[in-house]
Design an enzyme around this catalytic site. Sequence first.
Site, PDB file in Angstrom:
ATOM      1  N   ALA A 210      -4.656  25.020  12.463  1.00  0.00           N
ATOM      2  CA  ALA A 210      -5.978  24.256  12.397  1.00  0.00           C
ATOM      3  C   ALA A 210      -5.936  23.078  13.252  1.00  0.00           C
ATOM      4  O   ALA A 210      -5.442  21.965  12.906  1.00  0.00           O
ATOM      5  CB  ALA A 210      -6.142  23.769  10.879  1.00  0.00           C
TER       6      ALA A 210
ATOM      7  N   ALA B 111      -6.739  14.180  10.487  1.00  0.00           N
ATOM      8  CA  ALA B 111      -6.006  15.434  10.328  1.00  0.00           C
ATOM      9  C   ALA B 111      -6.828  16.487   9.375  1.00  0.00           C
ATOM     10  O   ALA B 111      -8.190  15.969   9.354  1.00  0.00           O
ATOM     11  CB  ALA B 111      -4.478  15.066   9.491  1.00  0.00           C
ATOM     12  N   ASN B 112      -6.497  17.509   8.891  1.00  0.00           N
ATOM     13  CA  ASN B 112      -7.086  18.478   8.161  1.00  0.00           C
ATOM     14  C   ASN B 112      -6.078  18.884   7.085  1.00  0.00           C
ATOM     15  O   ASN B 112      -5.133  18.696   7.094  1.00  0.00           O
ATOM     16  CB  ASN B 112      -7.721  19.450   9.060  1.00  0.00           C
ATOM     17  CG  ASN B 112      -6.939  20.329   9.749  1.00  0.00           C
ATOM     18  OD1 ASN B 112      -5.847  20.996   9.249  1.00  0.00           O
ATOM     19  ND2 ASN B 112      -6.656  20.119  11.312  1.00  0.00           N
ATOM     20  N   ARG B 113      -6.676  19.705   6.215  1.00  0.00           N
ATOM     21  CA  ARG B 113      -6.180  20.176   4.995  1.00  0.00           C
ATOM     22  C   ARG B 113      -5.250  21.326   5.173  1.00  0.00           C
ATOM     23  O   ARG B 113      -4.820  21.982   4.075  1.00  0.00           O
ATOM     24  CB  ARG B 113      -7.230  20.507   3.957  1.00  0.00           C
ATOM     25  CG  ARG B 113      -8.043  19.528   3.463  1.00  0.00           C
ATOM     26  CD  ARG B 113      -9.098  19.845   2.452  1.00  0.00           C
ATOM     27  NE  ARG B 113      -9.863  18.880   2.004  1.00  0.00           N
ATOM     28  CZ  ARG B 113      -9.676  17.986   1.187  1.00  0.00           C
ATOM     29  NH1 ARG B 113      -8.370  17.815   0.730  1.00  0.00           N
ATOM     30  NH2 ARG B 113     -10.394  17.020   0.840  1.00  0.00           N
ATOM     31  N   SER B 114      -4.941  21.862   6.490  1.00  0.00           N
ATOM     32  CA  SER B 114      -4.076  23.049   6.528  1.00  0.00           C
ATOM     33  C   SER B 114      -2.773  22.861   6.106  1.00  0.00           C
ATOM     34  O   SER B 114      -2.186  21.885   6.484  1.00  0.00           O
ATOM     35  CB  SER B 114      -3.985  23.318   8.267  1.00  0.00           C
ATOM     36  OG  SER B 114      -2.852  24.340   8.199  1.00  0.00           O
TER      37      SER B 114
END
Length: 240
Positions: free
Chosen positions: A114, A48-51
């Site tokens: 994102a 995943a990512n920090r969005s």
Amino acid sequence: MEPADLVREIADALTQIDPAAPMPLAGRRALVTSGPTHEPIDPVRYIANRSSGRQGHAIAAALARLGAETTLISGPTNLPDPPGVSMRFVTTARDMMAACEAALPVDVAVFASAVADWRSADRVDAKIKKTAGTVPTIDLVENPDILATISQMTDRRPTLVVGFAAETEAVNENAEAKRRRKRCDWIVANSVAGSSAFGADDNTVTLIGDGLHDAWPEMTKEKVADRLAARIADHLGSTP
Ligand code: CTP
């Protein structure tokens, strides 16, 4: 009630829809993507990512306030659903791609999500067990590029396609190159160097298009959303 439902009810109650307010996007259809995607590695782990989804959710809310029939396709976030918006919840990039195609045709599409660039190439339905002394290797394959795919459609391309470019260096140059490569009309360039942008309250962005280079001062993500929605309304208002 669940806290998220409570927040939504309060937000709905406090949103003063002024019947006399101008609705320049009435009769227009809008699509917005928001939040991260989660790409499973196995049933318990994911990439995943920090969005946070805050910017995308705020844009959907702003377009709806201007009268657009708005669909928000959201990856996993902790945010309440914006008032007046049709929600579609997805997890992976491939789900998001399918949900976007199903939401067409629209007049404007804003891709603020994102999206994870890669997913695991391997089967993800069995938990990867730990074996002492070895580490697993995860082979990755590329996800579909939703913004590029929809920008390059020949039949159902939205009138206006807006992308985001999250960059850590040479922000405007990289964003313009991304706009040309993916063939969207406008790109919102923002710096994600250090602690800014991902999860933050404020955003400092530059709106870039053909003959358009508009650097906006730092402002809240809600103000960025309102300003972008107003620009979209102006643009579509001048497009038959
Ligand atoms: N995007 C998309 N589908 C993807 C990847 C990105 O629709 N698979 C969209 C994002 O929603 C955003 C824009 O493309 O509007 C740019 O995303 P970004 O992550 O900055 O670009 P990448 O193509 O991933 O390029 P890089 O990570 O190399 O900067």
